[in-house]
Structure formats: C-alpha cells, structure tokens
Design a protein around this motif. Structure first.
Motif, PDB file in Angstrom:
ATOM      1  N   GLU A 215       0.831  -1.209   0.000  1.00 49.08           N
ATOM      2  CA  GLU A 215       0.000   0.000   0.000  1.00 49.08           C
ATOM      3  C   GLU A 215       0.867   1.260   0.000  1.00 49.08           C
ATOM      4  O   GLU A 215       0.583   2.223  -0.698  1.00 49.08           O
ATOM      5  N   LEU A 216       1.927   1.244   0.804  1.00 48.45           N
ATOM      6  CA  LEU A 216       2.820   2.408   0.849  1.00 48.45           C
ATOM      7  C   LEU A 216       3.573   2.570  -0.470  1.00 48.45           C
ATOM      8  O   LEU A 216       3.706   3.682  -0.987  1.00 48.45           O
ATOM      9  N   ASN A 217       4.062   1.451  -1.011  1.00 50.47           N
ATOM     10  CA  ASN A 217       4.856   1.520  -2.237  1.00 50.47           C
ATOM     11  C   ASN A 217       4.030   1.925  -3.455  1.00 50.47           C
ATOM     12  O   ASN A 217       4.587   2.441  -4.428  1.00 50.47           O
ATOM     13  N   LYS A 218       2.722   1.708  -3.391  1.00 47.34           N
ATOM     14  CA  LYS A 218       1.844   2.177  -4.473  1.00 47.34           C
ATOM     15  C   LYS A 218       1.949   3.682  -4.652  1.00 47.34           C
ATOM     16  O   LYS A 218       1.728   4.214  -5.731  1.00 47.34           O
ATOM     17  N   ARG A 219       2.250   4.352  -3.542  1.00 47.10           N
ATOM     18  CA  ARG A 219       2.283   5.812  -3.562  1.00 47.10           C
ATOM     19  C   ARG A 219       3.687   6.370  -3.811  1.00 47.10           C
ATOM     20  O   ARG A 219       3.884   7.586  -3.839  1.00 47.10           O
ATOM     21  N   TYR A 220       4.637   5.486  -3.985  1.00 44.84           N
ATOM     22  CA  TYR A 220       6.006   5.940  -4.219  1.00 44.84           C
ATOM     23  C   TYR A 220       6.168   6.360  -5.673  1.00 44.84           C
ATOM     24  O   TYR A 220       5.868   5.584  -6.592  1.00 44.84           O
ATOM     25  N   GLN A 221       6.623   7.598  -5.893  1.00 40.78           N
ATOM     26  CA  GLN A 221       6.861   8.113  -7.251  1.00 40.78           C
ATOM     27  C   GLN A 221       8.366   8.354  -7.397  1.00 40.78           C
ATOM     28  O   GLN A 221       8.897   9.341  -6.890  1.00 40.78           O
ATOM     29  N   ARG A 222       9.007   7.411  -8.072  1.00 40.55           N
ATOM     30  CA  ARG A 222      10.472   7.378  -8.116  1.00 40.55           C
ATOM     31  C   ARG A 222      11.084   8.685  -8.613  1.00 40.55           C
ATOM     32  O   ARG A 222      12.056   9.176  -8.059  1.00 40.55           O
ATOM     33  N   ASP A 223      10.534   9.253  -9.677  1.00 34.99           N
ATOM     34  CA  ASP A 223      11.162  10.432 -10.292  1.00 34.99           C
ATOM     35  C   ASP A 223      10.436  11.728  -9.954  1.00 34.99           C
ATOM     36  O   ASP A 223      10.547  12.722 -10.680  1.00 34.99           O
ATOM     37  N   PHE A 224       9.695  11.732  -8.866  1.00 34.46           N
ATOM     38  CA  PHE A 224       8.904  12.906  -8.511  1.00 34.46           C
ATOM     39  C   PHE A 224       9.800  14.093  -8.143  1.00 34.46           C
ATOM     40  O   PHE A 224      10.694  13.975  -7.307  1.00 34.46           O
TER      41      PHE A 224
END
Length: 288
Positions: A215-224
């Motif tokens: 659930e947390l990693n779904k919200r991770y935006q690598r190049d944000f």
C-alpha cells in the motif's frame, strides 16, 4: 475532552489528587491539547518542562536542564549533588518557584533518561522535602514510548548500566519509590481515515506486512520532483541532511544573500535555540 473518559479521568487525577500520572497514547490522541487546557484552567501552580529545546517550545515551557541548572554529564546515583551535575546555584526566584509549585509537567517523557529524572528528584529534594521522592511535588509525565527514545552514548551507558536496567525514564530510582498511574489515550483525533490509521498502527507496532508495504509503495513516485511554487517540505531523519539540502537550494537561487543574527534575551542557552543563530536567506527562499 467532555466525551473522552480517559481524558476526563486524567483531569480528575491531576485536579483532585497528588498521585503521579503517566499520560500516554499515540500521535493525535490529544496529549498536547490536554496539556494546553490544563495550563489554561487548572488552579494548580505548575511548571512545564521538556527534554529538548524544540519540545519545550512546543509545550510552552523550558528545558529540564535549564530550569534545574543541570549539566549534560550523566547523573550517577549514590553520589552527592555537588558533582558535575549541577552547573551553578539556583537563584532565589527559581528556588521560590520550586518550593511553591504543586505540579511538575514533563512533556516528551519518552526522551527523558532515568538518570536525568533522578537528577530532578535530587534537586527537588534539596529545596523541598528531603524525605519524599521529587520533594513531594506531583508529576505529570506525558509522552509516547513508541516515539523518540532517550539518547545515551555507549560510554555513558557503560557507567549507568550498573545502576539502571534501562535508560528509559521508568527505571528512575525515585520514580520506582512512588506509585504512579498510567492512562493511555486511544481515540485518534488527528486522522479520520480508518484505513490509513490501520497502516500507521501496524508500522508503529512493527507489524508491517507485505500488504502494508504494498500500500505504501503504491504511492512511491520514483522520479517525482515537486514544483518549486507548490512549497513542498522535505522530511529528513538527520539535521545534517536537511542542512545539505538547504545549502544546495539556497546556492541555486540567483541574487544576493542576506544574513540575520538572532537576538538572544536573558538566559537562553545555545542548545535550546529553535533555529540557527545566523540565518542566511535570499529572495525567493522557502521559509517554514
């Protein structure tokens, strides 16, 4: 507070008894709000302290070390208070405050070491009742043991471990001589999203499973890259990381840098400063 039985019970304990109280609960359960209301409405003469400068400012008090004039050396039980623990004599005004107070509030108690609490006890006995723990004053300890832990260096613990089972405040010899109540606040007011709350609680209790991590990693935006105009704030784990980012961002701004030196009034030790003594900024700098 009217609809919260734990907060009502805590209020009654403080107002109607002299019993020590440990008020705990996870973030957002109303601990700070309770303290604010207590300060505004309680007839008791109270002193509000905290272990660090920022925590003291948040609580509307001062640091434990500055109030009791304590050094940062470990307090070793069974030695006299004439050791390195006391910086200099407490002035007459401070002595009068110590002798007349009814309630000592310590916020962020999770960060308070057992030996520091015993140093507080020794100082209070010195100016109040020698025969009673904490000189007979009532303690209200507020904090969450699953948040910040006490800081103890290896060489300090090597000395203190002969006297304490753990560095945490509840190992204090003086506190163990007393009977204190513990009230845990359970209703979270800061968040209403029950799913998000359940994620937070699992992380808090070290029960984060694959479902939580997914659930947390779904919200991770690598190049944000946050747009500058949005005013995002970056959270870091250490001050030096924040300093590097601040220095880099400031250097990237065009224009002249301006420096401002803080005005320090009265007794305000450097370790309690809420910000840098010299603040350097440029036009367009993001300031929180």
């Amino acid at each position: 507070m009217e609809n919260n039985p734990e907060l009502q019970l805590a209020w009654q304990f403080i107002e109607n008894t002299g019993t020590h109280l440990f008020l705990t609960g996870k973030a957002g359960t109303g601990k700070t709000t309770f303290l604010r209301r207590l300060r505004e409405q309680s007839p008791k003469r109270m002193v509000v302290l905290a272990p660090t400068g920022i925590a003291a400012i948040n609580a509307g008090g001062v640091t434990i070390h500055s109030f009791f004039q304590l050094s940062f050396a470990p307090f070793v039980p069974d030695t006299t208070l004439n050791s390195a623990q006391i910086h200099y004599r407490i002035n007459k005004e401070k002595r009068n405050i110590i002798r007349s107070m009814d309630l000592l509030v310590i916020d962020e108690i999770s960060m308070v070491r057992a030996d520091l609490l015993d140093a507080v006890d020794a100082t209070l006995r010195r100016y109040r009742d020698r025969e009673k723990p904490f000189g007979g004053v009532q303690l209200l300890m507020i904090g969450d043991l699953q948040q910040l832990a006490p800081v103890v260096k290896d060489n300090e613990w090597e000395m203190l471990r002969h006297y304490y089972e753990t560095p945490y405040f509840f190992a204090s010899r003086a506190l163990r001589e007393t009977t204190y109540m513990t009230i845990e606040l359970e209703k979270v007011y800061r968040q209403s999203d029950t799913f998000f709350l359940s994620l937070l609680n699992k992380i808090r209790e070290n029960k984060a499973d694959d479902e939580v991590l997914n659930e947390l990693n779904k919200r991770y935006q690598r190049d944000f890259q946050p747009p500058k105009e949005e005013g995002y704030i970056r959270l870091t784990t250490h001050n030096n990381q924040a300093q590097r980012i601040n220095d880099r961002e400031l250097a990237s701004l065009p224009g002249k840098a301006y420096s401002f030196r803080a005005e320090v009034k009265d007794d305000f030790p450097e370790y309690s400063y809420p910000a840098d003594e010299v603040l350097t900024i440029k036009e367009g700098a993001q300031i929180m």
